[in-house]
Design an enzyme around this catalytic site. Structure first.
Site, short mmCIF file in Angstrom:
data_model
loop_
_atom_site.label_atom_id
_atom_site.label_comp_id
_atom_site.label_asym_id
_atom_site.label_seq_id
_atom_site.Cartn_x
_atom_site.Cartn_y
_atom_site.Cartn_z
N GLU A 114 0.85 -1.19 0.00
CA GLU A 114 0.00 0.00 0.00
C GLU A 114 0.89 1.24 0.00
O GLU A 114 2.11 1.16 0.15
CB GLU A 114 -0.97 -0.01 1.19
CG GLU A 114 -2.04 -1.10 1.04
CD GLU A 114 -3.13 -1.06 2.11
OE1 GLU A 114 -3.15 -0.14 2.93
OE2 GLU A 114 -3.96 -1.98 2.10
N HIS A 231 -9.30 9.68 2.55
CA HIS A 231 -8.92 8.58 1.67
C HIS A 231 -9.17 9.02 0.24
O HIS A 231 -10.26 9.52 -0.07
CB HIS A 231 -9.75 7.32 1.99
CG HIS A 231 -9.14 6.08 1.43
ND1 HIS A 231 -9.07 5.84 0.08
CD2 HIS A 231 -8.54 5.02 2.02
CE1 HIS A 231 -8.46 4.68 -0.13
NE2 HIS A 231 -8.12 4.17 1.04
N ARG A 277 -0.88 9.08 1.20
CA ARG A 277 -2.33 9.24 1.02
C ARG A 277 -2.75 10.71 0.93
O ARG A 277 -3.66 11.05 0.18
CB ARG A 277 -3.01 8.57 2.21
CG ARG A 277 -4.37 8.10 1.92
CD ARG A 277 -4.88 7.26 3.07
NE ARG A 277 -4.70 5.85 2.81
CZ ARG A 277 -5.11 4.89 3.64
NH1 ARG A 277 -5.68 5.22 4.78
NH2 ARG A 277 -4.95 3.63 3.34
N HIS A 336 -11.68 9.77 6.45
CA HIS A 336 -11.45 8.34 6.61
C HIS A 336 -10.89 7.99 7.98
O HIS A 336 -11.19 6.94 8.53
CB HIS A 336 -10.48 7.89 5.51
CG HIS A 336 -10.16 6.43 5.50
ND1 HIS A 336 -11.11 5.47 5.24
CD2 HIS A 336 -8.99 5.76 5.70
CE1 HIS A 336 -10.55 4.27 5.28
NE2 HIS A 336 -9.26 4.42 5.58
N ARG A 371 -1.54 9.27 8.68
CA ARG A 371 -1.32 7.87 9.06
C ARG A 371 -0.86 7.04 7.86
O ARG A 371 -1.38 7.16 6.76
CB ARG A 371 -2.63 7.28 9.62
CG ARG A 371 -2.55 5.80 9.90
CD ARG A 371 -3.82 5.27 10.53
NE ARG A 371 -4.98 5.40 9.70
CZ ARG A 371 -5.31 4.58 8.70
NH1 ARG A 371 -4.52 3.57 8.38
NH2 ARG A 371 -6.40 4.77 8.00
#
Ligand code: SIN
Length: 510
Positions: A114, A231, A277, A336, A371
């Site tokens: 990811e 997100h 992200r 998110h 995060r």
């Protein structure tokens, strides 16, 4: 009414609350869950999996380094090392409990890659089923555990104060709507997110930061409330909450394109579709604003295997009339994850005697300003386990519960106007003018409806965002685009955000 004082009371039944309850054995635990067990928590909706150094090319030090890098200068490095070091053993413990992580034929772990991870590191279950699979295993274990009493449909409304300026339990509403004090020596808040404060969110809309409001009323510090993760690939089919298209799709080769099929991420960041992200979320937001559109194209990378490899995303797409085997998926950023929350040490202590916080409602500083993907479920495991251990070791407390009042509820029309304003003004892109307008709306709603928990949580978020005059991680200010040299956490108490103490905008301020 309960006459007893329970040893441990846990509020919330996502991964953090359930793991804390299990690890508290053999001490008796009362577990309150506002929704029926299994509903109402973000855990069951998590798709990617659990990040942990499980592969032969990985190490806790590398995982901690990626966590620190993603957090954009604000991660507590000790917390990151604690998180990463415990990762592999927590995943093994969950696996032993029955969570069916995919294994390879040679007995290794099947791992996804990811964004912003240096290696494939995310323990997965059938592509996008990790959250559902983990929650099912935890619920089975909790139902079988003799030391846990589950109170389904009981919602905590306020914390009970005690004579030591500490916490003596909660005032809870039972499923019929009656209020009851539930006294406890140790109270753990594990109520999750603030995503429901946003009109576009991937979390249950009932998660509105209630724990921050409750804990702050007893004097707890709220840390970094302005840091919300968006997100980048919520499926844009007009649903509330918005279904997620897991980042694991991009890990498996899906790419972001505009409506003409042009890939836009290589122009934005060297890691392209697997950039951190916050970077991808801003790029997707800009594409949608410009009218060029943003779509996740999985046709070449996944194609016909979609229903089998990513069943939850496939079902969500079909519900919006999109077949991801043949069509690019329309995407938009959605709230998110909350990096901020109730400040705790690395053992879940809030500093308020008898009050602990774990999971997304807590802030150890481990996620900083952004995060790292799939660190959230791991956070619930590692810090839940540590919190249970610390509570078991804590000296016995004599408590004498004082009274608490249930806070006012926010009527639905007021909540919806708040959600729309927060998405518009405290979303992916922020500035002083928009945040000040948002604060004025919160003032007006508070004057009309009183200090509802959603308004208190919204106030922490907005005041934190106004005060942070820089752009860092998930907090992007168009009027302060630069990052300050020194990264400093925000720490706010209730007095710092009360209407009288919020400083008016200075004349001439940018
Ligand atoms: C995802 O599957 O993309 C979400 C995982 C996470 O929130 O870390």
């Amino acid at each position: 009414m309960d006459m007893v004082t329970h040893p441990i009371l846990i509020v919330g039944a996502g991964i953090a609350g359930l793991w804390t309850a299990l690890k508290a054995a053999p001490h008796p635990v009362v577990l309150l869950t506002g929704s029926p067990l299994g509903d109402g928590s973000s855990t069951g909706w998590a798709q990617g999996g659990v990040a942990a150094a499980l592969g032969p090319d990985d190490s806790a030090a590398l995982h901690a380094r990626d966590t620190v890098m993603a957090g954009d200068g604000l991660v507590d490095e000790t917390a990151a090392m604690v998180l990463a070091s415990a990762g592999a053993s927590e995943v093994c413990a969950l696996y032993d409990l029955g969570a069916g992580f995919e294994r390879t034929q040679d007995g290794g772990w099947s791992l996804s890659r990811e964004a912003a991870h240096s290696v494939a590191r995310v323990a997965r279950m059938k592509g996008d089923q990790a959250g559902a699979g983990i929650l099912a295993a935890l619920i089975k274990a909790v139902r079988e555990a003799d030391h846990i009493e589950i109170r389904d449909g009981w919602r905590a409304e306020a914390l009970l104060p005690d004579q030591t300026a500490g916490c003596a339990g909660v005032l809870a509403r039972d499923p019929e709507g009656a209020l009851h004090p539930i006294k406890a020596r140790q109270t753990v808040l594990a109520t999750g997110s603030i995503g429901g404060l946003y009109a576009v969110t991937t979390t249950p809309w009932t998660s509105q930061g209630q724990a921050m409001a409750m804990a702050a009323a007893l004097g707890a510090v709220i840390r970094d409330p302005e840091f919300v993760q968006f997100h980048p690939t919520a499926i844009d089919i007009g649903r509330d909450p918005a279904p997620l298209a897991t980042e694991a799709l991009r890990g498996d080769g899906a790419v972001l394109v505009d409506r003409n099929g042009h890939r836009f991420m290589p122009d934005v960041h060297e890691l392209a579709d697997l950039a951190p992200r916050d970077v991808v979320a801003r790029a997707v937001h800009a594409q949608n604003l410009s009218g060029k559109g943003a779509f996740l194209d999985a046709r070449a990378a996944i194609g016909a295997a979609f229903p089998d490899h990513f069943p939850a995303v496939f079902k969500a797409c079909l519900s919006g009339g999109v077949d991801p085997r043949t069509d690019p998926i329309p995407v938009a950023p959605a709230a998110h994850y909350h990096m901020g929350g109730i400040e705790t040490d690395l053992d879940g202590s809030t500093g308020v005697p008898g009050l602990w916080a774990v999971g997304e409602c807590a802030c150890t500083g481990v996620h900083g300003a952004n995060r790292l993907a799939s660190n959230s479920l791991l956070d619930g495991l590692v810090f839940g386990h540590r919190t249970a251990t610390a509570i078991k070791r804590a000296p016995a407390r004599a408590t004498s519960a004082g009274d608490a009042e249930a806070p006012p509820a926010l009527p639905d029309d007021a909540l919806q106007s708040l959600r729309a304003a927060i998405s518009a003004q405290a979303g992916v892109i922020r500035d002083d003018e928009g945040l000040s307008q948002l604060l004025s709306l919160i003032d007006a709603l508070q004057a009309k409806h009183g200090s509802a928990p959603a308004l208190i949580a919204a106030r922490f978020l907005t005041v934190g965002a106004l005060q942070r005059k820089e752009s860092r991680g998930g907090h992007c200010r168009t009027d302060f685009p630069a990052r300050q040299a020194l990264a400093q956490p925000t720490r706010l108490r209730l007095d710092d955000i009360s209407i009288a103490s919020v400083k008016p905008r200075q004349a001439g301020a940018a």
